[in-house]
Design a protein around this motif. Structure first.
Motif, PDB file in Angstrom:
ATOM      1  N   PHE A 137       0.845  -1.205   0.000  1.00 13.21           N
ATOM      2  CA  PHE A 137       0.000   0.000   0.000  1.00 13.21           C
ATOM      3  C   PHE A 137       0.876   1.249   0.000  1.00 13.21           C
ATOM      4  O   PHE A 137       0.622   2.202  -0.729  1.00 13.21           O
ATOM      5  CB  PHE A 137      -0.930  -0.022   1.222  1.00 13.21           C
ATOM      6  CG  PHE A 137      -1.655   1.272   1.449  1.00 13.21           C
ATOM      7  CD1 PHE A 137      -2.606   1.721   0.535  1.00 13.21           C
ATOM      8  CD2 PHE A 137      -1.385   2.048   2.576  1.00 13.21           C
ATOM      9  CE1 PHE A 137      -3.268   2.928   0.743  1.00 13.21           C
ATOM     10  CE2 PHE A 137      -2.046   3.252   2.790  1.00 13.21           C
ATOM     11  CZ  PHE A 137      -2.987   3.691   1.869  1.00 13.21           C
ATOM     12  N   GLY A 181      -9.593   0.627  -0.622  1.00 14.47           N
ATOM     13  CA  GLY A 181      -8.277   0.003  -0.775  1.00 14.47           C
ATOM     14  C   GLY A 181      -8.163  -1.388  -0.204  1.00 14.47           C
ATOM     15  O   GLY A 181      -7.053  -1.940  -0.128  1.00 14.47           O
ATOM     16  N   HIS A 185     -11.421  -4.014  -3.746  1.00 13.29           N
ATOM     17  CA  HIS A 185     -11.095  -2.753  -4.436  1.00 13.29           C
ATOM     18  C   HIS A 185      -9.754  -2.882  -5.161  1.00 13.29           C
ATOM     19  O   HIS A 185      -9.604  -2.397  -6.291  1.00 13.29           O
ATOM     20  CB  HIS A 185     -11.068  -1.608  -3.411  1.00 13.29           C
ATOM     21  CG  HIS A 185     -10.800  -0.252  -4.004  1.00 13.29           C
ATOM     22  ND1 HIS A 185     -10.628   0.871  -3.243  1.00 13.29           N
ATOM     23  CD2 HIS A 185     -10.664   0.178  -5.281  1.00 13.29           C
ATOM     24  CE1 HIS A 185     -10.396   1.927  -4.019  1.00 13.29           C
ATOM     25  NE2 HIS A 185     -10.415   1.521  -5.259  1.00 13.29           N
ATOM     26  N   THR A 186      -8.786  -3.551  -4.536  1.00 15.63           N
ATOM     27  CA  THR A 186      -7.466  -3.655  -5.182  1.00 15.63           C
ATOM     28  C   THR A 186      -7.519  -4.515  -6.455  1.00 15.63           C
ATOM     29  O   THR A 186      -6.675  -4.376  -7.323  1.00 15.63           O
ATOM     30  CB  THR A 186      -6.382  -4.204  -4.228  1.00 15.63           C
ATOM     31  OG1 THR A 186      -6.824  -5.447  -3.678  1.00 15.63           O
ATOM     32  CG2 THR A 186      -6.070  -3.223  -3.111  1.00 15.63           C
ATOM     33  N   SER A 189      -8.864  -1.786  -9.266  1.00 15.11           N
ATOM     34  CA  SER A 189      -8.064  -0.654  -9.727  1.00 15.11           C
ATOM     35  C   SER A 189      -6.805  -1.093 -10.465  1.00 15.11           C
ATOM     36  O   SER A 189      -6.037  -1.923  -9.970  1.00 15.11           O
ATOM     37  CB  SER A 189      -7.672   0.215  -8.534  1.00 15.11           C
ATOM     38  OG  SER A 189      -6.844   1.268  -8.988  1.00 15.11           O
ATOM     39  N   SER A 192      -3.426  -1.120  -8.468  1.00  9.73           N
ATOM     40  CA  SER A 192      -3.057  -2.169  -7.509  1.00  9.73           C
ATOM     41  C   SER A 192      -3.167  -3.567  -8.108  1.00  9.73           C
ATOM     42  O   SER A 192      -2.744  -4.537  -7.484  1.00  9.73           O
ATOM     43  CB  SER A 192      -3.956  -2.076  -6.267  1.00  9.73           C
ATOM     44  OG  SER A 192      -5.309  -1.932  -6.655  1.00  9.73           O
ATOM     45  N   SER A 232     -15.434   2.311  -3.909  1.00 10.06           N
ATOM     46  CA  SER A 232     -14.795   3.622  -3.988  1.00 10.06           C
ATOM     47  C   SER A 232     -15.072   4.100  -5.403  1.00 10.06           C
ATOM     48  O   SER A 232     -14.509   3.573  -6.373  1.00 10.06           O
ATOM     49  CB  SER A 232     -13.302   3.525  -3.705  1.00 10.06           C
ATOM     50  OG  SER A 232     -13.089   3.434  -2.306  1.00 10.06           O
ATOM     51  N   ASP A 235     -10.643   6.592  -7.424  1.00  4.12           N
ATOM     52  CA  ASP A 235      -9.408   6.516  -6.617  1.00  4.12           C
ATOM     53  C   ASP A 235      -8.822   7.906  -6.390  1.00  4.12           C
ATOM     54  O   ASP A 235      -7.802   8.030  -5.700  1.00  4.12           O
ATOM     55  CB  ASP A 235      -8.345   5.663  -7.339  1.00  4.12           C
ATOM     56  CG  ASP A 235      -8.683   4.184  -7.342  1.00  4.12           C
ATOM     57  OD1 ASP A 235      -9.467   3.752  -6.492  1.00  4.12           O
ATOM     58  OD2 ASP A 235      -8.148   3.452  -8.217  1.00  4.12           O
ATOM     59  N   GLY A 240      -6.018   5.833 -11.993  1.00  2.31           N
ATOM     60  CA  GLY A 240      -6.734   4.849 -11.193  1.00  2.31           C
ATOM     61  C   GLY A 240      -8.142   4.562 -11.693  1.00  2.31           C
ATOM     62  O   GLY A 240      -8.483   4.807 -12.864  1.00  2.31           O
ATOM     63  N   LEU A 268      -7.342   3.821  -1.863  1.00  6.98           N
ATOM     64  CA  LEU A 268      -6.506   2.828  -2.550  1.00  6.98           C
ATOM     65  C   LEU A 268      -5.025   3.170  -2.470  1.00  6.98           C
ATOM     66  O   LEU A 268      -4.181   2.294  -2.305  1.00  6.98           O
ATOM     67  CB  LEU A 268      -6.915   2.694  -4.024  1.00  6.98           C
ATOM     68  CG  LEU A 268      -6.177   1.535  -4.687  1.00  6.98           C
ATOM     69  CD1 LEU A 268      -6.992   0.266  -4.601  1.00  6.98           C
ATOM     70  CD2 LEU A 268      -5.799   1.826  -6.111  1.00  6.98           C
TER      71      LEU A 268
END
Ligand SMILES: Cc1cc2nc3c(=O)[nH]c(=O)nc-3n(C[C@H](O)[C@H](O)[C@H](O)COP(=O)(O)O)c2cc1C
Length: 356
Positions: A137, A181, A185-186, A189, A192, A232, A235, A240, A268
């Motif tokens: 992160f 994040g 979510h990761t 995006s 990530s 989210s 980002d 993102g 994120l």
């Protein structure tokens, strides 16, 4: 009647108004168990008049907790302590909900009042932690292990098992945590998720893990009970996830059985500029509702009754979620009713204190 106090129906579940308790980690569990703190904390907000009382991010696996003190539902033993809480919320006329979560690369951190940093195994943390790709992160955080396809399938199964346990405990709404994040979510995006298999690359592939989780939950979750997905919406980063992605995602999630999208943002990557202020995320709820053609929840710095009523009245969202304002004042819905001229029943025990 103020629009904020119009009932809302999702599938077979009726919400008495449009005011919902946003999920809020309490960092008060031991081994992921709900306890007296949660009973009082959540119960008070049901007494206060909210229509949905949502349990905080609740981990579907033990290593998927944000902190060692997080709530969990990774075993059958977690079911029993939830029962009296959900029963009480229901008896008070509110709908009990639970947010199912996996912290991904933001797992194994300490309490926010101690700084919320990543914690080592010696401090009660754990290793490894998991994410779609082995990207930390931020500096000073653990580098996660990239999940294998088999491990992803196992996690999808854990979400479904958690949903079954939530039902057994008496929950009537599930929210899938795909924001801030954390793990799902990761996957979404491109910042990530650098995978080159069926879970990475294209928009279709990056949304695959979330779609699989939703479909697996829908399969076991009662037909008449709604599912919310917290995302989210952006980002806040030029490379993102964007609001347009969220709109496209919402369109995909609806046929898979999502009933409402809870429109948060950010989390994120660190050090992005977010224009925080009253209702700063409401535009996302409005666009996803209109262009994604699905009900939405607006959350984020909603504190004032007229502001909340305006969001519903002007069709920006179908419901509002409040977090910090409901910590300041668990009776905010009762007070908001008074401010908006709506005659809302107070609990009989408190009736003599009702302002006339
Ligand atoms: C103490 C605290 C704990 C939180 N825990 C969670 C959580 O478990 N899951 C989540 O999705 N958001 C969590 N959030 C974010 C809130 O749900 C909400 O989206 C955010 O605080 C913005 O709403 P507000 O301006 O009304 O506080 C938390 C916020 C606070 C203040």
């Amino acid at each position: 009647m103020a629009h904020l106090f119009e009932p809302l129906r999702l599938r077979d579940v009726e919400f008495r108004n449009r005011i919902m308790v946003s999920p809020m980690c309490q960092y008060s569990s031991v081994n992921g168990m709900a306890n007296d703190w949660h009973f009082v904390h959540l119960g008070s907000r049901a007494v206060g008049g909210a229509s949905l009382v949502m349990v905080e991010a609740t981990a579907v696996t033990s290593e998927g907790r944000i902190s060692p003190m997080d709530m969990g539902i990774w075993s059958d033993a977690h079911v029993e302590p939830f029962r009296p809480i959900f029963r009480f919320i229901t008896e008070r006329g509110a709908v009990p909900g639970i947010q199912l979560a996996h912290a991904g690369r933001k797992a194994s951190t300490g309490e926010p009042w101690k700084g919320g940093h990543a914690v080592s195994a010696a401090e009660g943390g754990w290793t490894p932690i998991y994410a779609p790709s082995a990207i930390a992160f931020a500096e000073g955080w653990q580098t996660p292990k990239a999940l294998t396809v088999t491990e992803i399938a196992e996690l999808v199964r854990c979400f479904a098992l958690a949903a079954q346990r939530a039902e057994a405990a008496g929950a009537k709404l599930i929210e899938i945590h795909a924001a801030h994040g954390y793990l799902l979510h990761t996957f979404l995006s491109p910042l990530s998720n650098h995978r080159t298999d069926q879970y990475g690359g294209t928009f279709e592939n990056r949304t695959c893990a979330l779609r699989e989780v939703l479909a697996a939950i829908r399969k076991v979750w009662p037909e008449g009970y709604p599912i919310s997905v917290r995302i989210s919406s952006t980002d806040w980063h030029e490379n993102g996830w964007m609001i347009e992605d969220s709109i496209a995602l919402a369109r995909m999630l609806k046929p898979l059985g999502a009933d409402i999208i809870d429109c948060s943002s950010g989390g994120l990557v660190p050090n992005v500029r977010i224009p925080v202020g009253p209702g700063y995320q409401t535009l996302f709820a409005q666009r996803i509702r209109q262009e994604g053609e699905i009900p939405t929840i607006s959350v984020g710095m909603i504190t004032d009754p007229a502001q909340a009523d305006h969001i519903i009245r002007t069709g920006q969202a179908d419901a509002v979620m409040l977090a910090r304002q409901l910590l300041r004042d668990p009776y905010w819905p009762l007070h908001a009713a008074k401010a908006l001229g709506h005659d809302m029943a107070w609990p009989l025990q408190y009736e003599r204190a009702k302002p006339r």
